[in-house]
Design a protein around this motif. Structure first.
Motif, PDB file in Angstrom:
ATOM      1  N   GLY A 126     -90.477  51.072 -61.791  1.00  0.00           N
ATOM      2  CA  GLY A 126     -89.920  52.175 -61.025  1.00  0.00           C
ATOM      3  C   GLY A 126     -88.539  52.605 -61.469  1.00  0.00           C
ATOM      4  O   GLY A 126     -87.973  53.530 -60.872  1.00  0.00           O
ATOM      5  N   THR A 127     -87.998  51.958 -62.510  1.00  0.00           N
ATOM      6  CA  THR A 127     -86.637  52.263 -62.916  1.00  0.00           C
ATOM      7  C   THR A 127     -86.482  53.701 -63.394  1.00  0.00           C
ATOM      8  O   THR A 127     -85.570  54.424 -62.973  1.00  0.00           O
ATOM      9  CB  THR A 127     -86.178  51.293 -64.024  1.00  0.00           C
TER      10      THR A 127
ATOM     11  N   LEU B 288     -78.469  50.611 -51.456  1.00  0.00           N
ATOM     12  CA  LEU B 288     -78.993  49.890 -50.305  1.00  0.00           C
ATOM     13  C   LEU B 288     -80.424  50.293 -49.978  1.00  0.00           C
ATOM     14  O   LEU B 288     -81.203  49.471 -49.500  1.00  0.00           O
ATOM     15  CB  LEU B 288     -78.088  50.136 -49.090  1.00  0.00           C
ATOM     16  N   ARG B 289     -80.779  51.545 -50.237  1.00  0.00           N
ATOM     17  CA  ARG B 289     -82.127  52.006 -49.903  1.00  0.00           C
ATOM     18  C   ARG B 289     -83.158  51.612 -50.957  1.00  0.00           C
ATOM     19  O   ARG B 289     -84.356  51.706 -50.721  1.00  0.00           O
ATOM     20  CB  ARG B 289     -82.133  53.527 -49.725  1.00  0.00           C
TER      21      ARG B 289
ATOM     22  N   ALA C 201     -80.687  51.939 -60.435  1.00  0.00           N
ATOM     23  CA  ALA C 201     -81.207  53.096 -61.162  1.00  0.00           C
ATOM     24  C   ALA C 201     -80.949  54.400 -60.416  1.00  0.00           C
ATOM     25  O   ALA C 201     -80.545  55.404 -61.018  1.00  0.00           O
ATOM     26  CB  ALA C 201     -82.706  52.922 -61.413  1.00  0.00           C
ATOM     27  N   LEU C 202     -81.169  54.420 -59.104  1.00  0.00           N
ATOM     28  CA  LEU C 202     -80.979  55.644 -58.334  1.00  0.00           C
ATOM     29  C   LEU C 202     -79.510  56.078 -58.315  1.00  0.00           C
ATOM     30  O   LEU C 202     -79.212  57.241 -58.618  1.00  0.00           O
ATOM     31  CB  LEU C 202     -81.522  55.474 -56.916  1.00  0.00           C
TER      32      LEU C 202
ATOM     33  N   ALA D 134     -87.106  49.992 -51.056  1.00  0.00           N
ATOM     34  CA  ALA D 134     -86.875  48.617 -51.494  1.00  0.00           C
ATOM     35  C   ALA D 134     -87.971  47.705 -50.974  1.00  0.00           C
ATOM     36  O   ALA D 134     -88.332  47.741 -49.800  1.00  0.00           O
ATOM     37  CB  ALA D 134     -85.520  48.123 -51.003  1.00  0.00           C
ATOM     38  N   ALA D 135     -88.525  46.890 -51.864  1.00  0.00           N
ATOM     39  CA  ALA D 135     -89.527  45.906 -51.467  1.00  0.00           C
ATOM     40  C   ALA D 135     -88.826  44.734 -50.781  1.00  0.00           C
ATOM     41  O   ALA D 135     -87.682  44.417 -51.086  1.00  0.00           O
ATOM     42  CB  ALA D 135     -90.300  45.411 -52.691  1.00  0.00           C
TER      43      ALA D 135
END
Length: 296
Positions: free
Chosen positions: A82-83, A201-202, A207-208, A278-279
């Motif tokens: 997902g990066t 945090l989310r 990456a985001l 986030a998992a």
């Protein structure tokens, strides 16, 4: 003295861990930037100083994690499935956010854009490469090890306050700016730091925030606005109409515009309401000399 350096269980306090990371990291970054000045002029464009600064932070991070026997991936600094998606979404979001600020300033009659005379695709690509390095450097420094140990020690809210203040103070604000403009620029930078912290945090990955940081800075430069007060040359050049600096941002750039405060406030509300992607993190057995991780 035990209570100053150790918690009730005898573990080193997270504040000292953060300081132990920050001091050698700053020294490493300074050393690498000095070495960059020794490179031949023909090589410097291919090795932006921002990437060497990122290398210094990465080395400092690896050293701190080695003492804790933790992997780099524990900080969200890894390459996974997902990066690329998160980075791309972040870059697009950064472009959209700063684009909305520009539209607001244009509608308010603050400026218009004219096509730059000597605009070149190579210069735009070079700017993207440079801003990628800036995003990697600043996010690894402010929202990597330092931020995450601050969360353990202070909790999420106060960690956001402290790191966002540091993020703000690390940016230069010209004393010749008008006072209202400087206040708006500092508030905007603080809010941007908070937004980037929420991006981590989310997703629990850098990456985001790196993507948002890069897209924001790159599109500012593409439109010809100053990037945190630094002059840039892109495909367009803004022509100001004499409106107050706090409205348009003036020479500092759109980050000193009151519209930027409004747009970032809306983005913060949206990120706060977003549950994130986030998992759940697996529980890890702590080392005998390491306190369990507390996530805000």
């Amino acid at each position: 003295m035990r209570s100053v350096f150790r918690d009730g269980e005898g573990h080193l306090r997270n504040g000292w861990k953060g300081l132990g990371f920050l001091l050698p990291t700053v020294a490493l970054v300074g050393l690498l930037l000095w070495l960059w000045t020794l490179l031949p002029a023909s090589v410097k464009p291919f090795v932006p100083h921002s990437f060497l600064a990122f290398l210094g932070v990465l080395l400092g991070t690896l050293g701190a994690l080695r003492l804790e026997r933790q992997p780099l991936a524990s900080l969200g600094m890894s390459v996974g499935r997902g990066t690329g998606r998160d980075f791309g979404a972040g870059a697009l979001a950064g472009v959209v956010l700063v684009g909305v600020v520009a539209i607001c300033g244009w509608v308010a009659g603050g400026f218009h854009l004219e096509h730059a005379a000597n605009a070149q695709v190579a210069a735009v690509v070079k700017a993207a490469w440079l801003m990628l390095g800036v995003g990697l450097f600043e996010e690894a420094l402010f929202h990597g090890y330092l931020f995450q140990r601050a969360i353990r020690g202070l909790g999420t809210f106060w960690a956001q306050v402290v790191i966002s203040l540091l993020f703000c103070l690390a940016h230069p604000f010209n004393t010749q700016m008008e006072v209202p403009t400087r206040v708006v620029a500092m508030l905007t930078t603080f809010l941007a730091g908070w937004m980037l912290g929420l991006c981590y945090l989310r997703t629990r990955h850098l990456a985001l925030p790196v993507g948002v940081h890069m897209g924001w800075n790159w599109f500012l430069g593409l439109m010809g606005f100053g990037v945190s007060g630094k002059e840039s040359h892109g495909w367009w050049t803004p022509v100001f109409h004499g409106r107050p600096e706090w409205l348009t941002g003036g020479a500092y750039g759109l980050e000193a515009s009151i519209f930027c405060v409004v747009v970032l406030s809306v983005a913060l509300i949206a990120l706060t309401r977003w549950k994130g992607s986030a998992a759940p993190e697996p529980r890890a057995m702590p080392r005998p000399d390491e306190a369990p991780a507390l996530h805000g």
